[in-house]
Write a protein that holds these residues in place. Structure first.
Motif, PDB file in Angstrom:
ATOM      1  N   LEU A  62     -15.051  -2.060   0.607  1.00  0.00           N
ATOM      2  CA  LEU A  62     -14.028  -1.124   0.882  1.00  0.00           C
ATOM      3  C   LEU A  62     -14.533  -0.076   2.102  1.00  0.00           C
ATOM      4  O   LEU A  62     -13.675   0.363   2.651  1.00  0.00           O
TER       5      LEU A  62
ATOM      6  N   GLN B 102     -13.451  -4.643  -3.837  1.00  0.00           N
ATOM      7  CA  GLN B 102     -14.098  -3.238  -3.760  1.00  0.00           C
ATOM      8  C   GLN B 102     -15.539  -2.970  -2.984  1.00  0.00           C
ATOM      9  O   GLN B 102     -15.648  -2.021  -2.039  1.00  0.00           O
TER      10      GLN B 102
ATOM     11  N   THR C 233      -9.386   2.896  -3.528  1.00  0.00           N
ATOM     12  CA  THR C 233      -8.502   2.080  -3.317  1.00  0.00           C
ATOM     13  C   THR C 233      -8.162   1.859  -1.777  1.00  0.00           C
ATOM     14  O   THR C 233      -8.709   2.672  -0.927  1.00  0.00           O
ATOM     15  N   ILE C 234      -7.173   0.954  -1.222  1.00  0.00           N
ATOM     16  CA  ILE C 234      -7.061   0.818   0.046  1.00  0.00           C
ATOM     17  C   ILE C 234      -6.406   2.169   0.824  1.00  0.00           C
ATOM     18  O   ILE C 234      -6.732   2.523   1.956  1.00  0.00           O
TER      19      ILE C 234
ATOM     20  N   ALA D  16      -8.456  -7.777   0.533  1.00  0.00           N
ATOM     21  CA  ALA D  16      -7.575  -7.705  -0.632  1.00  0.00           C
ATOM     22  C   ALA D  16      -6.596  -8.919  -0.405  1.00  0.00           C
ATOM     23  O   ALA D  16      -6.308  -9.466   0.507  1.00  0.00           O
TER      24      ALA D  16
ATOM     25  N   THR E  66       0.715  -1.277   0.049  1.00  0.00           N
ATOM     26  CA  THR E  66      -0.155   0.009  -0.107  1.00  0.00           C
ATOM     27  C   THR E  66       1.036   1.244   0.148  1.00  0.00           C
ATOM     28  O   THR E  66       1.937   1.224   0.296  1.00  0.00           O
TER      29      THR E  66
ATOM     30  N   HIS F 284      -2.299  -6.344  -5.627  1.00  0.00           N
ATOM     31  CA  HIS F 284      -3.322  -6.954  -4.969  1.00  0.00           C
ATOM     32  C   HIS F 284      -4.593  -6.546  -5.732  1.00  0.00           C
ATOM     33  O   HIS F 284      -4.922  -5.682  -6.397  1.00  0.00           O
TER      34      HIS F 284
ATOM     35  N   PRO G  69      -7.460  -3.776   5.791  1.00  0.00           N
ATOM     36  CA  PRO G  69      -7.280  -4.021   4.309  1.00  0.00           C
ATOM     37  C   PRO G  69      -6.718  -5.433   4.175  1.00  0.00           C
ATOM     38  O   PRO G  69      -7.505  -5.897   2.973  1.00  0.00           O
TER      39      PRO G  69
ATOM     40  N   LEU H 282      -8.661  -6.264  -5.011  1.00  0.00           N
ATOM     41  CA  LEU H 282      -9.113  -5.599  -4.307  1.00  0.00           C
ATOM     42  C   LEU H 282     -10.806  -5.937  -4.282  1.00  0.00           C
ATOM     43  O   LEU H 282     -11.355  -6.146  -5.323  1.00  0.00           O
TER      44      LEU H 282
END
Lengths: 426, 426
Positions: B51, B48, B132-133, B65, A420, B44, B61, B46
């Motif tokens: 999230l 989503q 995104t993370i 992921a 990340t 990774h 996270p 994800l």
């Protein structure tokens, strides 16, 4: 609320730092009729002994950290402040906070820990240490990106590829040994399963130790056992070696240049600047020299504990900078502070009770020193696992860490292997 | 390895993007005799749809992921590249990568997703979206820091305190509804248990929706059910409202200024710049307009799928931008590409099969639309949970997410409530 209030119904104890030492003091005090203010610049307590697992993608940050408010939620007289300390006015008995507030105290317990120390060199960017979650995530990103870059580097760039696949760990104490072992297992598993262009023979891990053996705080036989175990995992152990330079290309170890994209620092720590706030005498590592009562000489209501303090206990031995010692100091300082607030005599000089010393080398190997019993290998590793899971704060975290470890052990799968913050580095 | 190799034993399909669409294409292709190169700028995949749970501290996270290499580890002809695409040379049939390499392809599948769109305004710093993370961790930090600051703000700063305790979510689709519900539960639990100076009456959560109802992609009855559920959690729902400005102090909604330290953007998305690489026609949201075969008109070996594509399926309806549709497109594009590489006819025009549409509002409430059945409330939530856990990639993650949810549900404890990266903000 943070402003000074003239008359307080109860004495107020201010604790700075919610690590093992500060939290243990807060827990002891919560049973008595005092107000407690617990200040930390993070919102979470961190189980630092497992931080190297976050750095090597075995655990997630939330597995080893818990919000401080959640830990003290059943302590009605404990107030938590997310803030940091700028200084202490001993005459006014006030702590000055970075937010601008000043906080009165009747007793002050300083437990602000330590950061890594580069002995004056500016190597922090190139060779991060592992003290906070952000440190660990940053090291994790460096290691995983190095593997990705090595995997996709082209044949004409062999030197670059070797640099990506060279990992240098500086420092042969427990943290360095644990990091080197964990990097060895992470890279070996990655090479075997997921990176078709990397074999384990491409990977070079070097552990640099300035002394003549690993784990100097353990008996020599366990240091030797740790070295054998690491060498079995493919780690090159360089004893009696010093890193003389760290730059963009790698490190220089005793006149030999080693190109390495990943360098992890586990060599030295320096205490927080508490000695400066308190205008107190400190040792070479910046630790405040306190008396057997853990108080600053001449100021019986100010205590310094944990990694911030240099203490010689009642048996005449220096107290080690490990979690069990920090917890015992927290309890002792709390009891002494309470006694003094009541005008009573305290519990006397602090005496550290050792329950053993542990370090782990990999998935199946650890060293344990109980004094009367020394173990290395699988049995030691099982003891190490049980102890760490038991002492992890919070039942939930114990459960998740157990499940994670069981899963990793069975499958070699490292679930937290996420890169990340990649936008900042690529 | 990434360099062009003159003679390839098998045709090579390059897939850009390892989201739901790209991964599904890779899985379909792995069963056939083609080489696959899967490129993503993250290491990774994800999940989503969950999230928002990371952004509101319900999950870590790593729970949602998984490293791409780990997902495709049993696909020997699939190569994973951590890289990003700079452009496509259609004449030479090459993808140009940010690392400088050029990659030949026989078929190209572009599945690079979408980012949030601010319709031309520069509100990204002040009102982050959640894609995104790193986005999610940043929103989590903003929310948790706001609570900490409100808790310790002093009485003379009531306006500042109100600003910390005001949370604005922009956008009334599934993401906005889920975020508003999750913020309501997070702040309510925090107020009840751990922040003695915050009660739930101090907290204000505003959900701003430009249309006249929530969840426009669902039947009106379910939009109304979601609104009732949110209002039951204390969320103020503003229908037919537009945010006209976002600045350091907060937002302006239809000429009314609302001071808020936390603003979350869930209003609009814009496709990745794939239309530019491919010199292809795009719709207003930047999505490449593809034919029923999911290929770029005039270039039968280049496919665009998932959130990057604007598709009208065989039934004449636009395909929604949700995970099941992305997976189906991935499979369809892979089959068509394979057929064309063999000189055969493809499977015909894409037809989206809807298995239902789901959104969740909180711990016990969701809405589900199966077409023939519409549900809201606890039963819908149980269905939603089962579906999301089932579709989470990887057995391990399913297990951990189950354990986390069960624990959160029983105890109201939010284990991932960590503020990290705090040094950059305080």
């Amino acid at each position: 609320m943070a402003a000074p209030v003239p008359a307080r119904p109860r004495p107020r104890v201010v604790i700075v730092g919610a690590g093992f030492a500060g939290l243990s003091a807060a827990r002891e005090l919560a049973r008595h009729d005092v107000d407690i203010v617990l200040i930390d610049k993070q919102n979470h307590h961190l189980f630092q002994p497992l931080l190297y697992q976050v750095a090597t993608a075995g655990l997630s940050p939330a597995d080893i950290a818990q919000p401080i408010r959640s830990i003290v939620r059943r302590q009605p007289r404990t107030q938590v402040l997310l803030d940091s300390v700028d200084g202490v006015d001993k005459a006014a008995r006030q702590v000055r906070l970075a937010s601008g507030a000043a906080l009165d105290y009747d007793a002050l317990i300083v437990a602000t820990g330590a950061r890594h120390s580069y002995f004056g060199a500016s190597w922090a960017d190139r060779a991060p240490g592992i003290k906070t979650i952000d440190d660990a995530i940053s090291v994790r990103r460096t290691i995983l990106l190095a593997l990705e870059k090595a995997e996709t580097s082209r044949q004409e760039h062999l030197a670059e590829r070797a640099e990506y696949l060279t990992f240098v760990v500086v420092g042969g104490g427990p943290t360095g040994v644990e990091m080197a072992g964990a990097i060895a297992e992470l890279t070996r598993a990655a090479a075997e399963a997921e990176f078709p262009h990397i074999t384990r023979h491409c990977v070079r891990i070097i552990l640099v130790q300035s002394e003549q053996r690993l784990l100097p705080s353990f008996p020599p036989s366990l240091g030797a056992a740790a070295q054998r175990a690491l060498e079995g995992l493919g780690v090159q152990v360089r004893l009696g070696s010093r890193v003389t330079a760290i730059d963009d290309d790698g490190v220089i170890i005793a006149d030999q240049r080693i190109a390495a994209s990943t360098v992890v620092w586990a060599a030295g720590v320096r205490a927080s600047p508490a000695a400066g706030w308190l205008d107190a005498a400190a040792d070479r590592a910046g630790r405040v020299i306190v008396g057997g009562d853990l108080a600053v000489p001449g100021d019986p209501h100010i205590f310094v504990i944990g990694d911030t303090a240099a203490v010689v206990d009642a048996s005449g031995k220096p107290v080690p900078g490990i979690a069990p010692a920090a917890k015992q100091m927290g309890r002792h300082a709390a009891r002494t502070a309470l006694a003094r607030l009541r005008g009573a005599a305290g519990p006397g000089a602090f005496r550290y009770r050792s329950f053993g010393n542990l370090a782990t080398i990999g998935r199946k190997c650890a060293v344990v020193d109980f004094g009367w019993l020394r173990l290395s290998g699988l049995l030691a590793w099982l003891l190490w696992s049980a102890a760490h899971i038991y002492f992890l704060i919070g039942f939930r975290n114990r459960l998740i860490v157990c499940a994670n470890w069981a899963w990793n052990y069975i499958t070699f799968d490292r679930g937290a292997r996420l890169i990340t913050g990649i936008d900042r580095t690529m």
